[in-house]
Structures are given as C-alpha cells and as structure tokens.
Design a protein around this motif. Structure first.
Motif, mmCIF file in Angstrom:
data_model
loop_
_atom_site.group_PDB
_atom_site.id
_atom_site.type_symbol
_atom_site.label_atom_id
_atom_site.label_comp_id
_atom_site.label_asym_id
_atom_site.label_seq_id
_atom_site.Cartn_x
_atom_site.Cartn_y
_atom_site.Cartn_z
ATOM 1 N N ALA A 228 44.560 40.545 80.743
ATOM 2 C CA ALA A 228 43.704 39.417 81.110
ATOM 3 C C ALA A 228 43.442 38.547 79.876
ATOM 4 O O ALA A 228 43.267 39.052 78.777
ATOM 5 N N ARG A 229 43.459 37.212 80.081
ATOM 6 C CA ARG A 229 43.187 36.228 79.015
ATOM 7 C C ARG A 229 44.232 36.152 77.916
ATOM 8 O O ARG A 229 43.995 35.488 76.910
ATOM 9 N N SER A 230 45.369 36.814 78.095
ATOM 10 C CA SER A 230 46.433 36.622 77.116
ATOM 11 C C SER A 230 46.796 35.141 77.051
ATOM 12 O O SER A 230 46.763 34.454 78.074
ATOM 13 N N GLY A 231 47.171 34.685 75.857
ATOM 14 C CA GLY A 231 47.643 33.306 75.712
ATOM 15 C C GLY A 231 49.029 33.334 75.076
ATOM 16 O O GLY A 231 49.173 33.638 73.901
ATOM 17 N N PHE B 208 43.713 40.761 96.766
ATOM 18 C CA PHE B 208 45.010 40.857 96.092
ATOM 19 C C PHE B 208 45.408 42.330 96.043
ATOM 20 O O PHE B 208 45.234 43.010 95.034
ATOM 21 N N LEU C 158 43.085 22.006 89.327
ATOM 22 C CA LEU C 158 42.097 23.083 89.122
ATOM 23 C C LEU C 158 41.149 22.784 87.968
ATOM 24 O O LEU C 158 40.690 23.690 87.264
ATOM 25 N N GLN D 97 36.233 32.626 91.329
ATOM 26 C CA GLN D 97 37.024 33.655 92.014
ATOM 27 C C GLN D 97 36.169 34.906 92.211
ATOM 28 O O GLN D 97 35.599 35.432 91.239
ATOM 29 N N TRP E 25 41.763 26.924 62.326
ATOM 30 C CA TRP E 25 42.037 27.946 63.335
ATOM 31 C C TRP E 25 43.329 28.691 62.996
ATOM 32 O O TRP E 25 43.382 29.926 63.063
ATOM 33 N N PHE F 147 44.915 36.008 72.187
ATOM 34 C CA PHE F 147 45.325 34.619 71.950
ATOM 35 C C PHE F 147 44.919 34.282 70.531
ATOM 36 O O PHE F 147 43.724 34.216 70.266
ATOM 37 N N GLN G 65 42.807 25.087 80.103
ATOM 38 C CA GLN G 65 41.707 26.070 80.045
ATOM 39 C C GLN G 65 40.676 25.748 78.959
ATOM 40 O O GLN G 65 39.773 26.559 78.705
ATOM 41 N N ARG H 66 42.435 26.221 75.536
ATOM 42 C CA ARG H 66 41.365 27.224 75.383
ATOM 43 C C ARG H 66 40.303 26.872 74.356
ATOM 44 O O ARG H 66 39.467 27.722 74.026
ATOM 45 N N GLN I 262 43.026 23.626 84.625
ATOM 46 C CA GLN I 262 42.029 24.696 84.446
ATOM 47 C C GLN I 262 41.063 24.414 83.295
ATOM 48 O O GLN I 262 40.338 25.314 82.860
ATOM 49 N N PHE J 42 34.758 38.396 74.049
ATOM 50 C CA PHE J 42 35.772 39.215 74.698
ATOM 51 C C PHE J 42 36.588 39.865 73.594
ATOM 52 O O PHE J 42 37.306 39.166 72.892
ATOM 53 N N MET K 249 50.901 37.345 89.411
ATOM 54 C CA MET K 249 50.023 36.449 88.662
ATOM 55 C C MET K 249 48.612 36.586 89.219
ATOM 56 O O MET K 249 48.324 36.162 90.339
ATOM 57 N N VAL K 250 47.725 37.165 88.401
ATOM 58 C CA VAL K 250 46.364 37.441 88.842
ATOM 59 C C VAL K 250 45.529 36.156 88.779
ATOM 60 O O VAL K 250 45.874 35.195 88.087
ATOM 61 N N SER K 251 44.433 36.169 89.479
ATOM 62 C CA SER K 251 43.578 34.994 89.668
ATOM 63 C C SER K 251 43.277 34.225 88.385
ATOM 64 O O SER K 251 43.001 34.801 87.346
ATOM 65 N N GLN K 252 43.300 32.889 88.514
ATOM 66 C CA GLN K 252 42.927 31.970 87.438
ATOM 67 C C GLN K 252 43.894 32.024 86.258
ATOM 68 O O GLN K 252 43.590 31.492 85.191
ATOM 69 N N SER K 253 45.074 32.631 86.438
ATOM 70 C CA SER K 253 46.091 32.538 85.387
ATOM 71 C C SER K 253 46.871 31.239 85.577
ATOM 72 O O SER K 253 46.767 30.579 86.623
ATOM 73 N N GLN L 192 43.193 35.038 84.278
ATOM 74 C CA GLN L 192 42.925 33.990 83.284
ATOM 75 C C GLN L 192 43.945 33.973 82.140
ATOM 76 O O GLN L 192 43.758 33.222 81.173
ATOM 77 N N ALA L 193 45.007 34.767 82.214
ATOM 78 C CA ALA L 193 46.079 34.667 81.213
ATOM 79 C C ALA L 193 46.814 33.345 81.410
ATOM 80 O O ALA L 193 46.801 32.771 82.498
ATOM 81 N N ALA L 194 47.447 32.857 80.343
ATOM 82 C CA ALA L 194 48.164 31.591 80.475
ATOM 83 C C ALA L 194 49.328 31.540 79.515
ATOM 84 O O ALA L 194 49.331 32.207 78.484
ATOM 85 N N GLN M 53 43.685 32.658 62.086
ATOM 86 C CA GLN M 53 44.588 33.582 62.773
ATOM 87 C C GLN M 53 45.490 34.305 61.775
ATOM 88 O O GLN M 53 45.802 35.492 61.944
#
Lengths: 316, 316, 316
Positions: free
Chosen positions: C278-281, B173, A225, B227, A304, C296, A261, A279, A243, B296, C240-244, C261-263, A308
C-alpha cells in the motif's frame, strides 16, 4: 426572514429594528440584509467593520460589535449558524421556475435531466443521464458526458468539457459539532463557477461554497478522481493530476501544477507557477512564485532528493 | 440447495444427512442451515464451536470438526468457497418481486429507477438517474442526489443525505487465487447498512459485505471520493475526509476522525475518539481511545513532528 | 483529409504528393496514410524508419526524415499536433450509424442508453443509467451496473463485471502548452480494450488512449476509485487495490499487485508477479519479476522495514 424569527429559531434575545434578512455570509462579505457569525478567534478582528445586519456570537464579544449591528448571543455560535443555515437553503428543485432555456443547435439526450430554471447556451452537447440543476447555467459549445451532475445554481463557462460521472456543486464538507460529539450540517448555500475552456476528467468532485463561490478559472485542466473542497479557487491554466486534492478555501495562483495524489490543506494561498511533484503535501502557504516542491512535509524538490539520498545511506 | 448438490458442485464426497442449505457464513456466524469454510489457520479455533451444517476444509482439519457437522473436503477450500458463493448470490433484479413501495410525500424523479421489492420511506427526495435496487430500503426524509446507486438489499436510514454519483453496496473486493495465478470471484452476498442522520459526499464507494453487513453508524460524515471496504464498521459521529479509505473488515469506534487521504489496512479495530492526521496510514489496531496520530508507518502526532524535525536537520 | 488541407490548418508549407490522410499516430505505429509528429528528443531516433505519410516537426529535424515522407515544419510541433488532433476526432455520437445490435437473452434496462453503432453480446445484464457509446462493443455474459459509462469505440470482453459509476474510455489527460502557459487539448482518438473475465469496482476511471488502446488483460481485478491513465497496459490476473493509480503509458506484467493508494509514474514497465505494498510510489521500471516493494521512493519491502526501524530509533 425577519430578525425576530431568526432570534426565535436560535432561542436568543433580540433587540433593535426587525429587519428582513435574505441570507448568511462571512463578516467580511456580509451585506446590510445578511446575518453573519463569529466562532473562530481569527475572525474577531472583522467584527468592527462588518456590514452585516446581525451577528451570531458569544456574550463576551458583544462589545466589539458596531452599534448598527444586532447581536444574536448564543452559547455555541457555530452550532447556531449551522441551525440557521438550513433556513436559507433553497429547495433542491423548484417546479415553479420556468422551463429550462436551451440555446441554438444543442444536442441534448432525452435521457438527460435539465431542471426548471436552468439555462443552456448554444451548440452544447449533453449526453444521457446528465443532470443540470435549478438555475444552473451552461455556456456555449460545452460538452457534458454521461452521468455528469451539475447541482443547482452552478455556472459552467463556454467551451468546457466535463467527463463522465463528475460532480460539480455537491455540498462542501461542513458541520458544527457539539460537546456530545454530534454533528449539525452547515448548509452550503454558495455555488461553483467554472470559467471558460476548462476540461474536467471523470469521477471528479468539485464542492459548492458554503457562501459565495468555489471558482475554477479559465483554461484549467483537472484530471480524474480529483477532489476540490468548498470555497477553493484554482487559477488560470492550472493542472491538477489524477487523485490530487484541495481542502476547503485553498487558493492556487495561475499555472500551478499539482502532481498525482498531491494534496493541499485548507485555507492556504499558493503562488502562481508553483509545481508540486506527485504526492506532495502542502501544509502552508507558498508566497514565492515559480518554484518546484515535493514531499510531505513539503520541501524544495532538490532538498527532497537530498533527503532521499541521506535516507538511502541510513540503510546501507 | 441440498448438501448433496453442494458436494456435487465442489466435487467432494459427502456423508451424513442431506440437509437443505440456505446460505454461507463465517464459522462464528453460521447457522444450522448454512455452510461455512476454513482457509486461514487463524480461524481453525472456531471449528469446534461452529453451528454450521457443513464446513469446506482440507483433509487435515476434519478431526477438529464437531460430530454434528458435515465435512466437505477439498484441496483448496478458499477456491471451493468462491465457487459455491455464486450459487447463493441472489439475482441482480427480480421482476417477480412486488412493485416498489413508496412512502407519503416523496419527490421521486421519473428518471430515477426504483427496482421491484424496494421500499422508500416518507418525505424522501430521489433525483434523476438514482438507482435503488431490489429489496433495498430507504428511510424517511432521506435525500438521494442524481446518479446515486444503492445496490440490492442495502438499508439506508432516516434523515440521510447521499451526494451525487456515490455508490452504496458495490461488491467487496473478494476473490480466491489458484496456483496458476487465476482469480475466482467470491460473490458478496451481504449488504450495507447506513443508520440515521448520515451524510455521504459525491463519488464515494461503500462496498457490501461478503456475509453480514458493512455498517455505518448514526450521525457519521463521509466526504467525497472515500473508499470503505466490505465488512467495515464506522462508529457513530465519525468523520472521514476526502480520499481517505478503509480496507475490508476494519472497525472504527465512535467519533473517529480520518484526515484527507488517510487510510487503514484491513481487519483492524480503532478505538473511539482517535484522530488521524491527513495521509496517516494505520496498520495495526488502536486500543487506547482519544489519541492523535500521523504518518505512515503510524505514530503519535507529536512523535511525527519530532521525526520531521530530525529529518529536516539531516539535510542542513 | 488531404495533406494540403493539413498544411493549411497548421499554417506550414507543404511539398510533395497530396495524399489522403486518415489519422494520426506515433512515429513507430504510423501507417502510410497517417500523419505523425516529433516533439520529444527521445523519439528522434524513430524518424528514420517511420512509415508515416508526413511528420510534423521543427526545422532542424527535416534532414532526418526519409525521402518518401513529407515534412510539416512548425515552430511548436506538439502544439500543432494538438491542433490537428481535433480534426481526426470522431463525433461523440452518430445518428447515421445503425441501431445498436443486441445479442440473445440480454436484460437491458429501458433507462440505459445504448448508442447507435454499439454491439452487445449474448446474456448481458445492463442496468439503468448505463451508457454504451457509438461503436462500443460488449462481449457475452457481461454485467454493467447502474451509471457505468462506456465511451465510444471501447471494447469490453466476455464475462466481465463493471460496478456502478465506473467510466471506461474518458479522455486521457493530454494537452500541449504554449509559451503563454495556455493549454491546447490533444484529442484522444484511441480507445480502451478490456479482455475477458475482468471485474472492475465502482467509481473507477480508465482513460482511452491518445492513439491505439489502453489495454486491460484477461482476469484482472480492479477495485474502487482506481485511476488508469491513457495507453496503459495491465497484465493478466493483475490486482489493483482501491485508490491506486497508473499514470499514462505504464505497462504492468501479469499478476502484478498494486496495494491500496499505490501509484506508478508514467512510461514505466513493471515485471510480472511484482507486488507493491500500500502507498508504494513506483518511479522507475522494474525488470526482475516476482519481488515485493514498498515506499516512496520505492525500495525492497525489507529495506523499507529496515528504514522504518532506523527512523524509529532517530526519535527515541
């Protein structure tokens, strides 16, 4: 195609010798039988030294052109270039090309499609539903898993493995936009070149170059991907984790690692042995080799971590 | 299917005329021969004006229903809707449909599969390993690269290009979840409509609608690995860069630009000519057209630059 | 393969009984007829109790080995393991295997490829351009949409739906790197197991395990363009939602929700009923079940909202 035909297609005047033109290219790379264009002020400096037979440009830049070079003056040179690109696009398939040439000791599924003009090396394994396009070449000992698509003119090296449903050579994301907000496709007449000993995961996309080649160098590992835009270059033994993505024309040095990602903007150069945490978002070129980065905007990995820690304090 | 059969499937009582029901739909869109449902308090307001023949709902909402409309009372209306959706799902393929209708001057690989009931326009190029499903339609001059899958009932316009291994019309989905944490599929009985002059990259997924259509409007450009969720709408001449995504039911106006890896949550409306930098995360609707955003949570692009400058100071 | 052959391939000395070796495995999982290795100090503790016939390791660890276990001493044990992994990789296809066994009442497109040794259950629908590899198994009532690829040895349960162009069982992203920066493939000789009632979207990749299985448990829902690395485990009814994505060896408990997009990084354990916006890391294991996270680096969802409010103040 004659220059006179081109000027007719672009609805512009034409003065000078009516040369035969065989393709389009950037100002820097254009040969004596190619047409070029200038639509971005960044490239005006390349006008003086271009070898192109003719250049599509706006009125105000005509004086910068070498005397040997024909001016094709239009109001929106990028749009004109897009129009012309279609005329140099080869057909998707060509029945007139010779039957595909298959090396010794290959296993090729009868449910794979090898187009006319393709060349397959020795000891290859090509599974069902693979497509290898016109004049594409696949080296020796290479494995193409099911539903891999290799577009026309792309070159795959020796000892490569490409996993299922990956695509090599789809069109780069290129178009001109007019003042009505409409888009015109820029045909992507370049290709993709994969050197030897490369492994590519499943559902990965590597786009063909608009001119020239998108280049993946020897020994590189690309995961599932992953997106690689047109005209990118990925150095030897680089690693792109799932990704991750590269926008167009970005060049990675050797042994670069892109975490999951992670992504890079277009037109950047990244020094060898750079490592990017998951990321990371790379938005400017990296000159010093061997450092580790994280974050978006990008910063040193230690910075970074420090950031954080500061942010964690903010909410305590 | 008769209402009496439906009440039997859903194990609920049924009073009134035993009408023939031909499908399911939202309260707003349902016609006199369709069943609807209400499972989200947001849509209770649509009960009074629905034209549905019957509505699946919980006991406490029965009084809100128009007198002409049959109440199908269940404990978990969303779960009941999921159960019923299966009964209105058409078969994946239908041998009883007429052989596919192919226009003039097409090049269609014998290794492509065009299902019965499909219609292909004139001058199309359909490469090996493409699948075009039952009752799907493809317009004139459209190119489908290898291993593109068009699911049944989807409509592709004229002058479109879809790159290899992209999927148009996979199921959205959608599922209901019971109090044991188990999921029940909601069959996605809508389709995808692509208008004219659209180009879609490789390995991109556009999901079919649960009811109605996922709609991509004229001239839009969609890159690789993008997507698009069920029931989305993408306005004319919009641009979605690689690895970006839209969750279900989000609507973009015309000439919206989504940068690489940018994403939008579901059920949003985004005004025309909005631009989102790479990795933007859109979580609420955008009403004012023509602005540029980043980050974001999402903010104005300038604010984002200001925030990054502040954060850079934090670690100095 | 005899231990003497292995020692010859790895160019190392060999003392003891010349046993027949049938595969490779981790120290913990290895059986009496398997070879193992140690290349990461984290696993040295497993040396004393391993049942492996032989272990590839560096000189300094020989003393930790049980007396019944043969030492295969090399300078770079991980590189040696990679070299040896190739010798235990089964052929991609085997014409010597029996013709595929197809259950009752299946609809299988003549344009699908079911390899020798595969087993398909009853009432399955397998569309055009699907590939099911050698010794793969598909349960009853399962639907494989066009261009789905199931690699050899993978097991798909009953009542599963896999959407177009998804890939089950491509090689995990595994390789050793030497001090020249060159990579050597670690053959992924495990498989993927999907239990029953699983639905997987389009263009999703689930990698096979290096040893053992990548496991997706009953009732799980996986969206489009999702990445699941080798040796992962996804618990029952997870979403698992898209692009995760999940990096290798990460284990999710039941009813975990990964937003778009979470990973998650590799080698983590995530408690049941955890929800990730969404986008959690996710970069460390989650022990307490039932909480909601975002951001993240990852934090509690409320903390994340608090942090965003603080950041918004910074730029006012």
């Amino acid at each position: 195609m004659k220059l006179s035909e081109i000027s007719s297609i672009l609805e512009c005047d034409f003065q000078g010798q009516d040369l035969e033109i065989i393709g389009m290219n950037t100002l820097k790379e254009a040969k004596e039988n190619e047409v070029s264009f200038v639509s971005n002020s960044k490239y005006v400096k390349d006008l003086k030294t271009t070898k192109a037979a003719a250049v599509i440009l706006s009125e105000n830049l005509v004086s910068e052109l070498p005397s040997t070079c024909v001016a094709l003056v239009t109001k929106n040179p990028y749009w004109s270039m897009a129009i012309l690109s279609k005329y140099f696009a080869p057909p998707i398939e060509e029945t007139s090309l010779p039957a595909p040439k298959i090396g010794k000791n290959c296993t090729i599924s009868p449910k794979a499609e090898i187009a006319n003009g393709a060349v397959i090396g020795d000891n290859c394994t090509i599974l069902a539903h693979v497509y290898v396009g016109a004049e594409a070449e696949v080296g020796n000992n290479t494995i193409l898993y099911p539903s891999v698509t290799i577009y026309r003119d792309c070159k795959i090296g020796n000892d490569c493995i490409i996993h299922a449903n990956s695509v090599i050579g789809s069109d780069g994301f290129g178009f001109a936009t007019n003042n009505m907000g409409e888009h015109k496709k820029i045909y992507q007449n370049g290709n993709v070149v994969l050197e030897d000993e490369i492994e590519i995961g499943s559902n990965t996309s590597i786009d063909r170059a608009v001119f020239g080649s998108t280049l993946i160098k020897k020994g590189t590992r690309i995961d599932n991907l992953v997106q690689i835009g047109h005209n990118c270059e990925v150095g030897e033994y680089s690693i792109m984790v799932s990704q991750s993505g590269l926008a167009g024309s970005t060049k990675l040095g050797r042994n670069v690692v892109m975490g999951g990602q992670a992504a890079a903007a277009g037109h950047l150069e990244v020094a060898a042995f750079s490592t990017f945490a998951a990321r990371s978002g790379i938005t400017s070129s990296i000159k010093e080799p061997g450092k580790t980065y994280a974050g978006f905007p990008l910063m040193g990995h230690r910075q970074w971590l420090k950031l954080q820690a500061k942010l964690a304090k903010l909410i305590k």
